[in-house]
Design an enzyme around this catalytic site. Sequence first.
Site, PDB file in Angstrom:
ATOM      1  N   MET A  26     -11.587   5.689  10.673  1.00 13.05           N
ATOM      2  CA  MET A  26     -12.904   5.340  11.051  1.00 13.05           C
ATOM      3  C   MET A  26     -12.514   4.716  12.395  1.00 13.05           C
ATOM      4  SD  MET A  26     -16.275   5.341   8.489  1.00 13.05           S
ATOM      5  CE  MET A  26     -16.260   3.451   8.331  1.00 13.05           C
ATOM      6  N   VAL A  80      -2.606  -3.600   2.762  1.00 13.84           N
ATOM      7  CA  VAL A  80      -1.803  -4.249   3.702  1.00 13.84           C
ATOM      8  C   VAL A  80      -2.627  -5.708   3.909  1.00 13.84           C
ATOM      9  CG1 VAL A  80      -0.886  -4.779   5.957  1.00 13.84           C
ATOM     10  CG2 VAL A  80      -0.760  -2.474   4.815  1.00 13.84           C
ATOM     11  N   HIS A 117      -4.146   0.646   8.491  1.00 12.01           N
ATOM     12  CA  HIS A 117      -3.901   2.051   8.893  1.00 12.01           C
ATOM     13  C   HIS A 117      -2.580   2.255   9.541  1.00 12.01           C
ATOM     14  CE1 HIS A 117      -8.276   0.789  10.048  1.00 12.01           C
ATOM     15  NE2 HIS A 117      -8.483   1.818   9.222  1.00 12.01           N
ATOM     16  N   GLN A 140      -4.822   2.202  -0.715  1.00 18.40           N
ATOM     17  CA  GLN A 140      -5.365   1.459  -1.942  1.00 18.40           C
ATOM     18  C   GLN A 140      -6.594   0.434  -1.996  1.00 18.40           C
ATOM     19  OE1 GLN A 140      -2.646  -0.582  -4.898  1.00 18.40           O
ATOM     20  NE2 GLN A 140      -4.758  -1.531  -5.408  1.00 18.40           N
ATOM     21  N   LYS A 141      -6.379  -0.020  -0.686  1.00 25.02           N
ATOM     22  CA  LYS A 141      -7.616  -0.858  -0.533  1.00 25.02           C
ATOM     23  C   LYS A 141      -8.793  -0.306  -1.148  1.00 25.02           C
ATOM     24  CE  LYS A 141     -10.121  -3.606   2.320  1.00 25.02           C
ATOM     25  NZ  LYS A 141     -11.116  -2.622   2.790  1.00 25.02           N
ATOM     26  N   ALA A 160     -10.960   1.517  14.727  1.00 26.85           N
ATOM     27  CA  ALA A 160     -10.805   0.106  14.682  1.00 26.85           C
ATOM     28  C   ALA A 160      -9.510   0.012  13.999  1.00 26.85           C
ATOM     29  CB  ALA A 160     -11.931  -0.635  14.210  1.00 26.85           C
ATOM     30  N   SER A 215      -9.074  -5.078   6.990  1.00 30.03           N
ATOM     31  CA  SER A 215     -10.318  -4.216   7.086  1.00 30.03           C
ATOM     32  C   SER A 215     -10.903  -4.480   8.629  1.00 30.03           C
ATOM     33  CB  SER A 215     -11.473  -4.613   6.237  1.00 30.03           C
ATOM     34  OG  SER A 215     -12.471  -4.215   6.470  1.00 30.03           O
TER      35      SER A 215
HETATM   36  P1  AMP Z   1     -11.184   3.181   7.118  1.00 27.89           P
HETATM   37  O1  AMP Z   1     -11.061   3.305   8.718  1.00 27.89           O
HETATM   38  O2  AMP Z   1     -11.727   1.809   6.996  1.00 27.89           O
HETATM   39  O3  AMP Z   1     -12.133   4.080   6.737  1.00 27.89           O
HETATM   40  O4  AMP Z   1      -9.684   3.294   6.372  1.00 27.89           O
HETATM   41  C1  AMP Z   1      -8.895   4.499   6.547  1.00 27.89           C
HETATM   42  C2  AMP Z   1      -7.894   4.584   5.681  1.00 27.89           C
HETATM   43  O5  AMP Z   1      -7.391   3.449   5.857  1.00 27.89           O
HETATM   44  C3  AMP Z   1      -8.387   4.665   4.262  1.00 27.89           C
HETATM   45  O6  AMP Z   1      -7.612   5.355   3.307  1.00 27.89           O
HETATM   46  C4  AMP Z   1      -8.311   3.166   3.925  1.00 27.89           C
HETATM   47  O7  AMP Z   1      -8.125   2.913   2.465  1.00 27.89           O
HETATM   48  C5  AMP Z   1      -7.122   2.696   4.554  1.00 27.89           C
HETATM   49  N1  AMP Z   1      -6.955   1.244   4.819  1.00 27.89           N
HETATM   50  C6  AMP Z   1      -8.070   0.435   5.116  1.00 27.89           C
HETATM   51  N2  AMP Z   1      -7.544  -0.939   4.964  1.00 27.89           N
HETATM   52  C7  AMP Z   1      -6.424  -0.750   4.544  1.00 27.89           C
HETATM   53  C8  AMP Z   1      -5.332  -1.892   4.319  1.00 27.89           C
HETATM   54  N3  AMP Z   1      -5.697  -3.208   4.397  1.00 27.89           N
HETATM   55  N4  AMP Z   1      -4.241  -1.583   3.716  1.00 27.89           N
HETATM   56  C9  AMP Z   1      -4.013  -0.291   3.364  1.00 27.89           C
HETATM   57  N5  AMP Z   1      -4.541   0.892   3.605  1.00 27.89           N
HETATM   58  C10 AMP Z   1      -6.141   0.421   4.447  1.00 27.89           C
END
Ligand code: AMP
Length: 322
Positions: free
Chosen positions: A40, A197, A47, A169-170, A42, A206
């Site tokens: 998404m 991470v 990521h 895995q978060k 940011a 996040s």
């Molecule tokens: P999002 O942009 O938050 O929807 O996340 C996109 C992808 O990044 C998803 O597969 C999340 O699980 C992964 N992701 C988000 N935060 C972390 C993190 N701290 N460590 C590893 N993967 C992450």
Amino acid sequence: MFANIKIPPGIRLFNKIADFRAWRRQLLLDRQTLGYVPTMGALHKGHLALVTSAKDKCDHVALTIFVNPAQFSPTEDLATYPRTLQNDLDQLAALGPGITSAVLVPSVKEMYPGGIELDVSKQKGTFVEVKGLSHQLEGITRPHFFRGVATVVSKFLNIVQPEQVFFGQKDVQQCAVIKAMIRDLHFPVKMNICPTVREKDGLAMSSRNAYLTPDQRKYALVVHKALSTIESLYHSGQHHAPSLIDAGAALIEQARQQVQKENLDWEVKLDYLSINSPEDLSTISGTIDQQEGCIVSTAVFVGKTRLIDNLLLDVSDSAQKI
Ligand code: AMP
């Protein structure tokens, strides 16, 4: 479409699905493999670790950046979710030349041709639901969240047609939901799950951490502290799930009381802390079977920001189990 965006050399930026598909089709003709990272935006180091992992396994890496309305409820933060495209592209470029090949940033209109209402009862169109894995844990507070996630990921798998897809895995329940969806709908893609991470002090990275004030950032650490306390207790022989949960919840309660004592104008509030089977996400309410292992997951409100985190105990191959 991307007014004022400076596209770093070597990265193809697409807005239209058809243009992305034409690029992707050529890779196929050239027998080049594609790894895909849905996001998404940011972007942060979590990521970027997915991107690096994808590049290790595939010839090319593509990301999508799309703040998916279907996974937000009308009371959530769709309008304020951080949108930082230039910074995202710059971070991808900083990974080095030839790491990220393409980024697709489609419009909501193209992703949801029939429109998308946040109120599920008013929605029209095609949605994907993964029953049995979507309504516990995150699904209690966010009952339509995984329907939104499964829907958009299935759209993107159709559009991107990657050989491999990479998740963090978060978002452990998301991994379980998507894994089941890939299996059930026969998407021809290999799913990879990459470790969470963290910041140096342990807070899981996040995009929503940006919402935290400096005070809240300090207290946000209790999420990781609760989980690592549970992990140490487990490894020192405590395998009774309710006792482990009590120990973790006590730390979050302490933080809640401390915030109250300090007269801050926000709260720490435990949403859930749960121990579940990695097979089917059912609640483990007795002793954890070490052969099976378990997922310990939690969601905590720090002010208005809802933080989630988890850990796997004795789950040897997360990509197999969850
Ligand atoms: P999002 O942009 O938050 O929807 O996340 C996109 C992808 O990044 C998803 O597969 C999340 O699980 C992964 N992701 C988000 N935060 C972390 C993190 N701290 N460590 C590893 N993967 C992450």
